[in-house]
Design a protein around this motif. Structure first.
Motif, PDB file in Angstrom:
ATOM      1  N   ASN A 102      -0.253   2.266  11.133  1.00  0.00           N
ATOM      2  CA  ASN A 102      -1.144   3.201  11.810  1.00  0.00           C
ATOM      3  C   ASN A 102      -0.393   4.420  12.350  1.00  0.00           C
ATOM      4  O   ASN A 102      -0.987   5.266  13.014  1.00  0.00           O
ATOM      5  CB  ASN A 102      -1.906   2.504  12.932  1.00  0.00           C
ATOM      6  CG  ASN A 102      -0.991   2.005  14.040  1.00  0.00           C
ATOM      7  OD1 ASN A 102       0.215   1.918  13.859  1.00  0.00           O
ATOM      8  ND2 ASN A 102      -1.586   1.669  15.172  1.00  0.00           N
ATOM      9  N   ARG A 103       0.917   4.526  12.131  1.00  0.00           N
ATOM     10  CA  ARG A 103       1.693   5.680  12.584  1.00  0.00           C
ATOM     11  C   ARG A 103       2.074   6.609  11.436  1.00  0.00           C
ATOM     12  O   ARG A 103       2.580   7.687  11.666  1.00  0.00           O
ATOM     13  CB  ARG A 103       2.975   5.198  13.281  1.00  0.00           C
ATOM     14  CG  ARG A 103       2.730   4.462  14.577  1.00  0.00           C
ATOM     15  CD  ARG A 103       2.080   5.363  15.615  1.00  0.00           C
ATOM     16  NE  ARG A 103       1.992   4.704  16.904  1.00  0.00           N
ATOM     17  CZ  ARG A 103       1.358   5.185  17.952  1.00  0.00           C
ATOM     18  NH1 ARG A 103       0.737   6.344  17.851  1.00  0.00           N
ATOM     19  NH2 ARG A 103       1.314   4.524  19.088  1.00  0.00           N
ATOM     20  N   GLY A 104       1.876   6.212  10.213  1.00  0.00           N
ATOM     21  CA  GLY A 104       2.215   7.061   9.081  1.00  0.00           C
ATOM     22  C   GLY A 104       2.876   6.249   7.978  1.00  0.00           C
ATOM     23  O   GLY A 104       3.357   5.132   8.196  1.00  0.00           O
ATOM     24  N   PRO A 105       2.933   6.799   6.764  1.00  0.00           N
ATOM     25  CA  PRO A 105       3.456   6.049   5.614  1.00  0.00           C
ATOM     26  C   PRO A 105       4.970   5.886   5.618  1.00  0.00           C
ATOM     27  O   PRO A 105       5.499   5.078   4.866  1.00  0.00           O
ATOM     28  CB  PRO A 105       3.005   6.887   4.417  1.00  0.00           C
ATOM     29  CG  PRO A 105       2.829   8.271   4.967  1.00  0.00           C
ATOM     30  CD  PRO A 105       2.372   8.104   6.385  1.00  0.00           C
ATOM     31  N   LEU A 106       5.703   6.658   6.474  1.00  0.00           N
ATOM     32  CA  LEU A 106       7.158   6.533   6.535  1.00  0.00           C
ATOM     33  C   LEU A 106       7.577   6.250   7.971  1.00  0.00           C
ATOM     34  O   LEU A 106       7.252   7.010   8.889  1.00  0.00           O
ATOM     35  CB  LEU A 106       7.840   7.817   6.036  1.00  0.00           C
ATOM     36  CG  LEU A 106       9.369   7.864   6.175  1.00  0.00           C
ATOM     37  CD1 LEU A 106      10.017   6.784   5.312  1.00  0.00           C
ATOM     38  CD2 LEU A 106       9.902   9.245   5.806  1.00  0.00           C
ATOM     39  N   HIS A 107       8.301   5.162   8.185  1.00  0.00           N
ATOM     40  CA  HIS A 107       8.784   4.782   9.510  1.00  0.00           C
ATOM     41  C   HIS A 107      10.293   4.587   9.419  1.00  0.00           C
ATOM     42  O   HIS A 107      10.783   3.721   8.695  1.00  0.00           O
ATOM     43  CB  HIS A 107       8.098   3.487   9.963  1.00  0.00           C
ATOM     44  CG  HIS A 107       8.434   3.103  11.374  1.00  0.00           C
ATOM     45  ND1 HIS A 107       7.834   2.048  12.026  1.00  0.00           N
ATOM     46  CD2 HIS A 107       9.304   3.621  12.277  1.00  0.00           C
ATOM     47  CE1 HIS A 107       8.308   1.925  13.249  1.00  0.00           C
ATOM     48  NE2 HIS A 107       9.222   2.877  13.425  1.00  0.00           N
ATOM     49  N   VAL A 108      11.042   5.417  10.168  1.00  0.00           N
ATOM     50  CA  VAL A 108      12.505   5.335  10.179  1.00  0.00           C
ATOM     51  C   VAL A 108      12.947   4.838  11.544  1.00  0.00           C
ATOM     52  O   VAL A 108      12.574   5.418  12.571  1.00  0.00           O
ATOM     53  CB  VAL A 108      13.142   6.710   9.870  1.00  0.00           C
ATOM     54  CG1 VAL A 108      14.665   6.597   9.895  1.00  0.00           C
ATOM     55  CG2 VAL A 108      12.664   7.238   8.531  1.00  0.00           C
ATOM     56  N   HIS A 109      13.737   3.781  11.569  1.00  0.00           N
ATOM     57  CA  HIS A 109      14.235   3.208  12.814  1.00  0.00           C
ATOM     58  C   HIS A 109      15.752   3.141  12.772  1.00  0.00           C
ATOM     59  O   HIS A 109      16.344   2.797  11.749  1.00  0.00           O
ATOM     60  CB  HIS A 109      13.676   1.798  13.017  1.00  0.00           C
ATOM     61  CG  HIS A 109      14.219   1.104  14.224  1.00  0.00           C
ATOM     62  ND1 HIS A 109      13.888   1.467  15.507  1.00  0.00           N
ATOM     63  CD2 HIS A 109      15.096   0.056  14.333  1.00  0.00           C
ATOM     64  CE1 HIS A 109      14.516   0.682  16.362  1.00  0.00           C
ATOM     65  NE2 HIS A 109      15.258  -0.182  15.676  1.00  0.00           N
ATOM     66  N   ILE A 152       0.819  -1.214   0.000  1.00  0.00           N
ATOM     67  CA  ILE A 152       0.000   0.000   0.000  1.00  0.00           C
ATOM     68  C   ILE A 152       0.854   1.266   0.000  1.00  0.00           C
ATOM     69  O   ILE A 152       0.353   2.374   0.155  1.00  0.00           O
ATOM     70  CB  ILE A 152      -0.955   0.029   1.200  1.00  0.00           C
ATOM     71  CG1 ILE A 152      -0.171   0.024   2.530  1.00  0.00           C
ATOM     72  CG2 ILE A 152      -1.939  -1.131   1.144  1.00  0.00           C
ATOM     73  CD1 ILE A 152      -1.073   0.228   3.746  1.00  0.00           C
ATOM     74  N   GLY A 153       2.185   1.106  -0.155  1.00  0.00           N
ATOM     75  CA  GLY A 153       3.058   2.256  -0.316  1.00  0.00           C
ATOM     76  C   GLY A 153       3.737   2.745   0.940  1.00  0.00           C
ATOM     77  O   GLY A 153       4.473   3.734   0.889  1.00  0.00           O
ATOM     78  N   ASP A 154       3.519   2.102   2.101  1.00  0.00           N
ATOM     79  CA  ASP A 154       4.229   2.494   3.311  1.00  0.00           C
ATOM     80  C   ASP A 154       5.701   2.101   3.204  1.00  0.00           C
ATOM     81  O   ASP A 154       6.039   1.065   2.636  1.00  0.00           O
ATOM     82  CB  ASP A 154       3.610   1.818   4.532  1.00  0.00           C
ATOM     83  CG  ASP A 154       2.228   2.363   4.850  1.00  0.00           C
ATOM     84  OD1 ASP A 154       1.920   3.466   4.385  1.00  0.00           O
ATOM     85  OD2 ASP A 154       1.464   1.673   5.562  1.00  0.00           O
ATOM     86  N   VAL A 155       6.554   2.945   3.785  1.00  0.00           N
ATOM     87  CA  VAL A 155       8.000   2.735   3.697  1.00  0.00           C
ATOM     88  C   VAL A 155       8.574   2.564   5.098  1.00  0.00           C
ATOM     89  O   VAL A 155       8.278   3.363   6.007  1.00  0.00           O
ATOM     90  CB  VAL A 155       8.685   3.917   2.989  1.00  0.00           C
ATOM     91  CG1 VAL A 155      10.201   3.711   2.938  1.00  0.00           C
ATOM     92  CG2 VAL A 155       8.121   4.112   1.594  1.00  0.00           C
ATOM     93  N   GLY A 156       9.398   1.537   5.286  1.00  0.00           N
ATOM     94  CA  GLY A 156      10.090   1.336   6.538  1.00  0.00           C
ATOM     95  C   GLY A 156      11.588   1.271   6.317  1.00  0.00           C
ATOM     96  O   GLY A 156      12.044   0.585   5.402  1.00  0.00           O
ATOM     97  N   VAL A 157      12.345   2.003   7.135  1.00  0.00           N
ATOM     98  CA  VAL A 157      13.801   1.982   7.067  1.00  0.00           C
ATOM     99  C   VAL A 157      14.308   1.283   8.323  1.00  0.00           C
ATOM    100  O   VAL A 157      14.090   1.760   9.442  1.00  0.00           O
ATOM    101  CB  VAL A 157      14.379   3.412   6.972  1.00  0.00           C
ATOM    102  CG1 VAL A 157      15.906   3.357   6.901  1.00  0.00           C
ATOM    103  CG2 VAL A 157      13.812   4.150   5.760  1.00  0.00           C
TER     104      VAL A 157
END
Length: 232
Positions: A18-25, A6-11
């Motif tokens: 549920n926290r937003g389309p971009l998650h940086v860790h 669905i286009g969400d991005v995780g780094v």
């Protein structure tokens, strides 16, 4: 890096949808940053701006010598300028004042409200604290005559801003441990004058002085020309 269907991005992490389309860790205990630069700022760690977070803090960090802008409804509402002044409702200092907090509105909402809601007799207050030290925790003792705080009333005179009245809290004796003698002093500006002049003084002894700065009595009124006086 992961991009979901669905286009969400995780780094470095599976994105939390549920926290937003971009998650940086960040896989360490160091701060996690999103660093923004362009060709004008340069690309080093000391350039541009960062959005950062750790277990104790989170915020925006502008590394350039510029202003931080905050807007709602597509209009700027608040600015922190490069000198650290907080400007509300204006993009520049009010009448070139250097005060740390400045508020400007072109209507009746140019006001500050302080409300305290508590089931006791305590009221909201403004606390003016003066120290002769240079750090937040410094308790360097004051000296007699030091101004601890004042309220200034000013108005525009067609050319610039002029002082009309002042209320001061002043050290009125030698301070010591748990001992801070003080006086209240009231100033007004005479017609045709540029600065306010002391008119009334309440000393640390409770003496009320009008038109004079010293008296042995509890209440003293001194005439403008020095010829009319009431003293007890």
């Amino acid at each position: 890096l992961r991009i979901t269907s669905i286009g969400d991005v995780g780094v470095n992490v599976t994105p939390v949808t549920n926290r937003g389309p971009l998650h940086v860790h960040r896989v360490s205990s160091s701060d996690v940053h999103v660093h923004l630069t362009n060709t004008d700022t340069g690309t080093t760690a000391n350039d541009g701006m960062s959005v950062f977070a750790n277990d104790n803090h989170g915020g925006l960090w502008l590394r350039e010598n510029g202003d931080m802008l905050f807007a709602t409804n597509d209009t700027e509402k608040l600015r922190i300028d490069s000198s650290g002044r907080l400007l509300i409702g204006t993009t520049s200092t009010v009448n070139s004042f250097t005060d740390t907090l400045q508020l400007f509105k072109a209507d009746s909402t140019a006001a500050i409200t302080v409300k305290r809601a508590s089931d006791n007799a305590y009221a909201p207050y403004f606390n003016f604290i003066k120290s002769r030290g240079s750090t937040n925790s410094a308790a360097t003792v004051l000296q007699s005559g030091d101004i601890m705080g004042y309220i200034r009333f000013s108005g525009t005179d067609g050319t610039d801003t002029a002082e009309a009245a002042v209320i001061q809290g002043v050290v009125d004796g030698t301070p010591g441990n748990n001992d801070m003698p003080g006086r209240l002093v009231f100033y007004t500006t005479a017609d045709g004058a540029q600065n306010a002049t002391e008119r009334v003084r309440i000393t640390s002894d409770g003496n009320l002085l009008v038109g004079t700065t010293s008296s042995a009595g509890r209440f003293c009124v001194q005439g403008a020309a020095g010829g009319v006086a009431l003293q007890t």
